[in-house]
Design a protein around this motif. Sequence first.
Motif, short mmCIF file in Angstrom:
data_model
loop_
_atom_site.label_atom_id
_atom_site.label_comp_id
_atom_site.label_asym_id
_atom_site.label_seq_id
_atom_site.Cartn_x
_atom_site.Cartn_y
_atom_site.Cartn_z
N PHE A 120 -5.48 -0.20 1.46
CA PHE A 120 -5.05 0.90 0.60
C PHE A 120 -5.85 2.18 0.88
N GLN A 164 -7.17 -6.04 0.69
CA GLN A 164 -6.58 -4.95 -0.09
C GLN A 164 -7.20 -3.60 0.23
N MET A 194 -6.32 -2.90 -5.99
CA MET A 194 -6.29 -1.62 -5.28
C MET A 194 -6.40 -0.46 -6.26
N CYS A 200 0.83 -1.22 0.00
CA CYS A 200 0.00 0.00 0.00
C CYS A 200 0.86 1.27 0.00
#
Length: 288
Positions: A284, A281, A225, A188
């Motif tokens: 992020f 995810q 993402m 991230c």
Amino acid sequence: MKNRKIAFIGTGVMGASIVKHLLHAEYEVAVYTRTKAKAQQLVEAGAVWAETVAEAVAEADLIFTMVGYPTDVEEVYFGEAGIFANGAEGQIVIDMTTSSPALAKRIAEQATTLQMASIDAPVSGGDVGAQNGTLSIMCGGEQQVFNEILPILSIFGKQIVYQGVAGAGQHTKMCNQIAIATNMIGVCEALAYAEHAGLDAETVLASISSGAAGSWSLSNLAPRMLKGDFEPGFYVKHFIKDMTIALEEAEAMNLPLPGLQLARQMYDKLVQQGLGDKGTQALFKSYH
């Protein structure tokens, strides 16, 4: 092994795909999950619906379980309507839930008492690995039992490794989750840095995902993402459960894991923001 009947308890994101592989391999599979609608496609594909856990395991030779939390595992195995109250001698139980090593040992002990056999076999690879039949499967229990079920595990798994006695599979999965937890932070932060530097993040991925920074999360979750796709391949809430188990086990071993503690704090904030049912995810979002 071909004529053996299979019961599969829990048909969530990964469980459903695993059952499809078993059906494609022409195994007879009885399925049970708390929400029948989630199993409808499997029934249409040839699975036999069971109204209860007891009904599912009644004629099974192998019983797979893949549920949410250790409390669910405990209920499925030790509850009045569970596997041990309704199972039979000679059955093999394979718990694929990521759960606590101590619970895996309890299951193995009770299975032995009832003249059944047990393998703890948590998996890694998410929805993609389950769909493609390429899951990594980490197994604990008796070597002979592992060898016996290996052909069936090979139907939906690629990297299948015997780790040792009961609980060893779950301990190995904790190692897996610890490695993922801080790696997700790195993924991230790398993407956030790329964006803030004015770079094209997808082009950056082309350079870094195949180099020394490469990881499964970078290759499989980073593209999601960037597309704003935060649907679950693996739930945030379940990842927090795994990290909590790992931290508790580490504390019992007097092993400090500050990276894992930081990751859990960050994921706890996602739950507070109502993102517990999103994929991992979604971390992020912490950088926007």
